[in-house]
Design an enzyme around this catalytic site. Structure first.
Site, short mmCIF file in Angstrom:
data_model
loop_
_atom_site.label_atom_id
_atom_site.label_comp_id
_atom_site.label_asym_id
_atom_site.label_seq_id
_atom_site.Cartn_x
_atom_site.Cartn_y
_atom_site.Cartn_z
N HIS A 1 0.84 -1.20 0.00
CA HIS A 1 0.00 0.00 0.00
C HIS A 1 0.88 1.25 0.00
CE1 HIS A 1 -3.16 -2.52 2.30
NE2 HIS A 1 -3.67 -2.30 1.11
N LYS B 1 -16.67 -6.68 3.79
CA LYS B 1 -15.57 -7.40 4.45
C LYS B 1 -15.89 -7.50 5.93
CE LYS B 1 -11.64 -6.51 1.41
NZ LYS B 1 -10.35 -5.84 1.24
N ARG C 1 -1.96 -5.76 -8.73
CA ARG C 1 -0.97 -6.80 -8.47
C ARG C 1 -1.00 -7.91 -9.51
NH1 ARG C 1 -3.09 -7.18 -2.47
NH2 ARG C 1 -4.84 -6.45 -3.67
N SER D 1 -3.01 -7.42 2.69
CA SER D 1 -3.32 -7.36 4.11
C SER D 1 -3.65 -8.75 4.64
CB SER D 1 -4.49 -6.41 4.37
OG SER D 1 -4.14 -5.11 4.02
P1 ADP Z 1 -5.83 -5.77 0.37
O1 ADP Z 1 -6.20 -6.16 -1.05
O2 ADP Z 1 -4.40 -5.94 0.71
O3 ADP Z 1 -6.79 -6.25 1.41
P2 ADP Z 1 -7.03 -3.19 0.25
O4 ADP Z 1 -8.40 -3.63 0.03
O5 ADP Z 1 -6.80 -2.32 1.45
O6 ADP Z 1 -5.93 -4.25 0.42
O7 ADP Z 1 -6.45 -2.55 -1.07
C1 ADP Z 1 -6.44 -1.19 -1.35
C2 ADP Z 1 -5.69 -0.91 -2.63
O8 ADP Z 1 -4.32 -1.19 -2.47
C3 ADP Z 1 -6.13 -1.74 -3.83
O9 ADP Z 1 -6.10 -0.91 -4.97
C4 ADP Z 1 -5.07 -2.79 -3.96
O10 ADP Z 1 -4.93 -3.24 -5.27
C5 ADP Z 1 -3.86 -2.01 -3.52
N1 ADP Z 1 -2.82 -2.88 -3.02
C6 ADP Z 1 -2.91 -3.71 -1.96
N2 ADP Z 1 -1.76 -4.38 -1.79
C7 ADP Z 1 -0.92 -3.94 -2.77
C8 ADP Z 1 0.43 -4.27 -3.15
N3 ADP Z 1 1.11 -5.20 -2.50
N4 ADP Z 1 0.97 -3.63 -4.21
C9 ADP Z 1 0.24 -2.71 -4.89
N5 ADP Z 1 -1.03 -2.38 -4.60
C10 ADP Z 1 -1.60 -2.98 -3.55
#
Ligand code: ADP
Length: 169
Positions: free
Chosen positions: A22, A46, A96, A134
């Site tokens: 993130h 979620k 990703r 996460s």
């Molecule tokens: P997660 O998918 O880890 O539960 P979130 O729902 O909080 O995370 O994701 C928020 C944003 O961050 C999304 O656009 C997701 O694609 C991006 N994101 C999450 N992890 C990564 C990562 N390792 N690299 C790039 N973008 C990421």
């Protein structure tokens, strides 16, 4: 658009907890945009997050402290509605894998229906964070694995502590 208008990026997510993946997207957005708003979404779909909304916001705040043009907000409404308050905002998301693309493509269509002026931009994940999410962090923390390189160092202790209680519950 006047040239003085600030370009704002909104980086939305559940951040349960914030990871270095993130943060990589947030940092890169901060280099491109005048201002970045990290929006911690209270996501109704979620269920049972590991961290409360206040804990998630607090961790984001600590992780972004070194970036002067980044701040954190929360939202419990649809992203496309939330973004209306900022005239010049663009959604920035990290991609990703192909699976992210399919989901994001769908979400983008929905957002466009609600708020046609709202644009979404995608930054490809840095190679070393391609497999970081996460949920991976939550899983590793639950098994007591080392979180170095996955989350900001200053958050490791808090996440480990939470995971201990999480395991018991
Ligand atoms: P997660 O998918 O880890 O539960 P979130 O729902 O909080 O995370 O994701 C928020 C944003 O961050 C999304 O656009 C997701 O694609 C991006 N994101 C999450 N992890 C990564 C990562 N390792 N690299 C790039 N973008 C990421």
């Amino acid at each position: 658009m006047s040239t003085e208008q600030k370009r704002i990026a909104i980086c939305p997510g559940s951040f349960d907890p914030i990871t270095l993946g993130h943060l990589n997207i947030i940092r890169r957005s901060a280099q491109i945009f005048d201002e970045v708003i990290v929006c911690v979404m209270l996501n109704a779909t979620k269920t049972s997050p590991m961290f409360s909304i206040d804990e998630r916001v607090n961790m984001v705040r600590r992780a972004i402290a070194k970036y002067p043009n980044v701040r954190v907000e929360t939202s419990s409404i649809l992203l496309a509605e939330y973004a209306r308050q900022y005239e010049n905002a663009v959604i920035v998301k990290g991609l990703r894998a192909a699976s992210d693309f399919e989901y994001e493509f769908q979400m983008n269509l929905i957002n466009k229906n609600i708020n046609p002026d709202l644009e979404t931009m995608f930054l490809t994940a840095s190679e070393k964070y391609t497999f970081l999410s996460s949920s991976v962090v939550r899983e590793m923390a639950t098994y007591g694995a080392d979180l170095t390189g996955l989350v900001p160092n200053e958050l490791i202790e808090e996440i480990e502590e939470k995971a201990k209680h999480w395991r018991k519950s």
